[in-house]
Design an enzyme around this catalytic site. Structure first.
Site, mmCIF file in Angstrom:
data_model
loop_
_atom_site.group_PDB
_atom_site.id
_atom_site.type_symbol
_atom_site.label_atom_id
_atom_site.label_comp_id
_atom_site.label_asym_id
_atom_site.label_seq_id
_atom_site.Cartn_x
_atom_site.Cartn_y
_atom_site.Cartn_z
ATOM 1 N N GLU A 87 6.498 -8.279 1.455
ATOM 2 C CA GLU A 87 6.929 -8.095 0.084
ATOM 3 C C GLU A 87 7.601 -9.328 -0.500
ATOM 4 O OE1 GLU A 87 6.764 -4.991 -1.901
ATOM 5 O OE2 GLU A 87 5.179 -4.802 -0.427
ATOM 6 N N ASP A 105 1.694 -7.187 -13.183
ATOM 7 C CA ASP A 105 0.747 -6.221 -12.626
ATOM 8 C C ASP A 105 0.664 -4.942 -13.456
ATOM 9 O OD1 ASP A 105 3.199 -5.113 -12.069
ATOM 10 O OD2 ASP A 105 2.800 -4.757 -9.936
ATOM 11 N N THR A 110 9.590 -5.539 -11.387
ATOM 12 C CA THR A 110 9.595 -5.171 -9.974
ATOM 13 C C THR A 110 10.895 -5.721 -9.397
ATOM 14 O OG1 THR A 110 7.190 -5.225 -9.763
ATOM 15 C CG2 THR A 110 8.465 -5.526 -7.748
#
Length: 305
Positions: A87, A105, A110
């Site tokens: 990640e 995305d 995020t």
């Protein structure tokens, strides 16, 4: 916070991270080593080996608690580091509480230790739980905006101020706990419990957890439940009398196929050169030393944390 239904907006399955690129953690000293939580972490540069030497005597591995799976705190720590390598291109998962960016995305921001997203609802849950634990905190004022942007990639009501306040909040151990709680209640515990029900050991529990982090709960073909159903059409789980290795290979095949449905995840190294490596070695208990690659970077965990 009680586990809440984690609904993924239509068209946005929770496959949130793209390859490492701009997210490499710039915390390496001149020697290439940083200290975090008592462990020396050598972060990988492309093509180099990243080594975790836990404690003062890295060569002396602690006895393993066989059979406890990821319920064992040492094995859970390994799971956190393995996920972080994919990640965040770093084994120092605790450095990720402050991480936040829009990676383009379609899921908004995020952020955090497993990539909570403003567009998929779990970032909202983290901030709401933080408010439950510490009313009037620095992020509380963004709850209405997070509610409005849920299901979209919008930054309306968030923006630079929110990004900066997230990073400030990340220094607060209460906010860190809120992130830990969301991770465990929505991702880690459900994945591990399902793996135990399916008769899987430590490696299988980790494989389920990593899939839950990337794909999210749910029963559609590219979510955790759908991937599991696809695998079960090819092989029986150990609980059904099947062979564990055979089933896990089927699961990883189904996971890889799900990843390839989205361009941002066409690099399947976290399956091919990480989990499949452990499985081929017969390391069903996920015992160190562990050596793997994600996105071309090499990592090692020499001993139990």
């Amino acid at each position: 916070m009680q586990p809440s239904p984690h609904t993924i907006p239509s068209g946005a399955p929770r496959q949130h991270r793209s390859p490492r690129a701009a997210r490499r953690i710039a915390l390496i000293t001149a020697a290439g080593v940083l200290a975090a939580g008592g462990a020396s972490l050598a972060l990988a540069a492309p093509g180099s080996a990243a080594t975790v030497a836990h404690g003062a005597h890295a060569a002396a591995a602690r006895p393993n608690a066989t059979g406890t799976g990821l319920a064992d705190s040492h094995k859970k720590e390994i799971a956190m580091e393995l996920v972080s390598s994919a990640e965040n291109s770093s084994l120092d998962w605790k450095a990720q509480y402050k991480y936040i960016e829009d990676i383009g995305d379609g899921r908004g921001y995020t952020a955090g230790i497993i990539g909570f997203c403003s567009g998929t609802g779990d970032m909202l849950e983290v901030v709401q739980h933080y408010q439950d634990l510490k009313p009037g905190n620095i992020l509380a004022k963004y709850i209405p905006a997070l509610q409005k942007v849920n299901g979209t990639d919008s930054h309306t009501g968030l923006g630079t101020a929110f990004v900066n306040d997230w990073k400030t909040a990340a220094k607060d151990t209460v906010f860190q706990q809120a992130q830990n709680d969301e991770r465990d209640s929505v991702y880690f515990n459900p994945a591990v419990n399902q793996a135990k029900t399916d008769g899987l050991g430590t490696l299988g529990q980790f494989i389920y957890y990593d899939a839950m982090v990337m794909h999210g709960p749910g029963d559609d073909s590219v979510s955790f439940g759908g991937i599991r159903k696809t695998a079960m059409k090819k092989a029986k789980t150990p609980a059904q009398g099947g062979d564990e290795t055979t089933y896990l290979n089927a699961y990883l095949d189904a996971r890889k196929a799900a990843m390839l449905t989205e361009a941002a995840h066409d690099d399947t190294s976290r399956v091919d050169t990480e989990q499949r490596v452990f499985l081929k070695a017969g390391n069903l208990n996920l015992d160190p030393p562990l050596k793997w690659k994600t996105y071309g970077d090499s990592y090692q965990i020499l001993t139990l944390p």
